[in-house]
Design an enzyme around this catalytic site. Structure first.
Site, PDB file in Angstrom:
ATOM      1  N   GLY A   6       0.856  -1.175   0.000  1.00 44.51           N
ATOM      2  CA  GLY A   6       0.000   0.000   0.000  1.00 44.51           C
ATOM      3  C   GLY A   6       0.891   1.223   0.000  1.00 44.51           C
ATOM      4  O   GLY A   6       2.033   1.183   0.500  1.00 44.51           O
ATOM      5  N   GLY A  26       6.939   7.290 -16.058  1.00 43.27           N
ATOM      6  CA  GLY A  26       7.396   5.936 -16.328  1.00 43.27           C
ATOM      7  C   GLY A  26       8.824   5.919 -16.828  1.00 43.27           C
ATOM      8  O   GLY A  26       9.708   6.589 -16.283  1.00 43.27           O
ATOM      9  N   SER A  40       9.653  -4.813 -12.977  1.00 41.45           N
ATOM     10  CA  SER A  40       8.461  -4.683 -12.143  1.00 41.45           C
ATOM     11  C   SER A  40       8.051  -3.225 -12.103  1.00 41.45           C
ATOM     12  O   SER A  40       8.879  -2.331 -12.311  1.00 41.45           O
ATOM     13  CB  SER A  40       8.733  -5.188 -10.722  1.00 41.45           C
ATOM     14  OG  SER A  40       7.626  -4.934  -9.877  1.00 41.45           O
ATOM     15  N   VAL A  96       6.009  -2.415  -9.360  1.00 41.71           N
ATOM     16  CA  VAL A  96       5.520  -2.331  -7.986  1.00 41.71           C
ATOM     17  C   VAL A  96       6.365  -1.350  -7.179  1.00 41.71           C
ATOM     18  O   VAL A  96       7.581  -1.517  -7.059  1.00 41.71           O
ATOM     19  CB  VAL A  96       5.542  -3.722  -7.310  1.00 41.71           C
ATOM     20  CG1 VAL A  96       5.133  -3.608  -5.845  1.00 41.71           C
ATOM     21  CG2 VAL A  96       4.632  -4.682  -8.047  1.00 41.71           C
ATOM     22  N   ASP A 107       6.095   5.044  -5.161  1.00 39.47           N
ATOM     23  CA  ASP A 107       6.260   5.162  -3.707  1.00 39.47           C
ATOM     24  C   ASP A 107       7.723   5.382  -3.346  1.00 39.47           C
ATOM     25  O   ASP A 107       8.051   6.163  -2.449  1.00 39.47           O
ATOM     26  CB  ASP A 107       5.732   3.903  -3.016  1.00 39.47           C
ATOM     27  CG  ASP A 107       4.274   3.635  -3.326  1.00 39.47           C
ATOM     28  OD1 ASP A 107       3.510   4.600  -3.444  1.00 39.47           O
ATOM     29  OD2 ASP A 107       3.909   2.452  -3.466  1.00 39.47           O
ATOM     30  N   GLY A 131       8.809  -8.427  -8.186  1.00 39.14           N
ATOM     31  CA  GLY A 131       8.329  -8.647  -6.829  1.00 39.14           C
ATOM     32  C   GLY A 131       8.108  -7.361  -6.069  1.00 39.14           C
ATOM     33  O   GLY A 131       7.914  -6.295  -6.650  1.00 39.14           O
TER      34      GLY A 131
END
Length: 319
Positions: free
Chosen positions: A39, A226, A250, A252, A256, A291
């Site tokens: 999150g 990106g 990835s 992910v 953040d 991951g």
């Protein structure tokens, strides 16, 4: 040591797997199964602490899956303030297809949050401030009003705490409309949705970001693009920073990681340009491996040297 708080209203248990090939209707055996707390705000806190800061996580957790998230956070030695809810914490999955190098991500919408539960979150944050910054990151779960982040930001400003926001849609629109945000970090698509028109060029993106800054809605607006890089708008103008050429495995936690590094640099007295370079390095580092590992320090340091030393490290787009 800088001290911040992060707020994750819709956290996840992030699960990642490796698989040889995706096939519909077949049972597919996975390898390299990994679990991590996830999150937006939680990811920011993980990277912020790796960089040397201290982060207090406010997060919602409940149902059958809530204790798992709580345990994962404890394993990562993150300071936490848990707001209990009745609904189940969501589980998000990332599947890395080894044969093609592609990644498939599955993210549920999450639980329905009652008014008493999100109000308890407001109360907890109010008691913890002031801090160096408060990062509001990620989507809002069902049941939480779209102006919730704006409400949190108002509390933070009253307690002399800088507000960083990384979200999209109506929650982002409401927070910016209230004004006084320190740093906003939409993606190119999120900014386009915010302004209601396609943004296909760096100039377009820079113009819209600068307009938001000069309207007093945010002191800084970083727009991530990106693999192309990012745009940073501030009162004096707009700069574009190209991303380093790397093989992305990835997506992910890239945004953040970018936010964590930027706010770490700004809260430790680094210049805006130094903060922008560190943020680009951290965001790029996060995509180097599949991951949920996020950005690692050795990768950040290597990419930061490459970015800051490049000839095109800073290009002014709009004065």
């Amino acid at each position: 040591m800088p001290r911040i708080a992060t707020l994750t209203m819709n956290p996840t248990i992030d699960v990642s797997y490796d698989i040889d090939r995706m096939q519909h209707t077949h049972k597919m055996r996975t390898r390299n199964e990994q679990y991590a707390p996830g999150g937006g705000g939680i990811n920011v806190a993980r990277v912020f602490q790796r960089l040397g800061g201290e982060a207090l996580n406010f997060y919602l957790s409940g149902g059958a899956t809530g204790p798992t998230l709580d345990g994962l956070l404890a394993d990562h030695d993150l300071g936490c303030c848990r707001i209990p809810i009745a609904g189940d914490t969501r589980i998000a999955s990332a599947v890395h297809e080894l044969g093609t190098g592609k990644e498939y991500r599955f993210t549920p919408s999450g639980p329905i949050v009652a008014e008493a539960e999100w109000q308890a979150c407001l109360d907890a944050i109010s008691e913890a401030l002031p801090l160096d910054a408060l990062v509001l990151s990620g989507s809002l779960p069902q049941g939480v009003p779209v102006d919730f982040y704006a409400q949190v930001a108002a509390i933070a400003r009253q307690r002399h705490t800088r507000v960083v926001i990384d979200t999209s849609g109506e929650p982002l629109q409401a927070a910016l409309a209230a004004g006084g945000i320190f740093l906003a970090k939409p993606s190119q698509g999120e900014l386009a949705a915010l302004v209601g028109r396609p943004l296909e060029t760096i100039d377009d993106i820079g113009c819209e970001a600068l307009a938001i800054v000069r309207a007093g809605k945010a002191q800084f607006m970083a727009v991530t693009l990106g693999h192309l890089g990012a745009v940073l708008a501030q009162e004096s103008g707009v700069t574009f920073l190209p991303a380093p050429k790397i093989e992305a495995k990835s997506a992910v936690g890239a945004g953040d990681s970018f936010v964590a590094a930027m706010i770490f640099a700004l809260t430790t007295g680094q210049s805006v340009h130094e903060a922008f370079c560190l943020a680009m390095a951290a965001g790029s580092a996060a995509v180097l491996s599949p991951g949920t590992g996020l950005a690692h320090l050795e990768d950040i340091a290597r990419l930061q040297a490459q970015i800051c030393g490049g000839e095109s490290a800073e290009t002014t787009v709009i004065g």
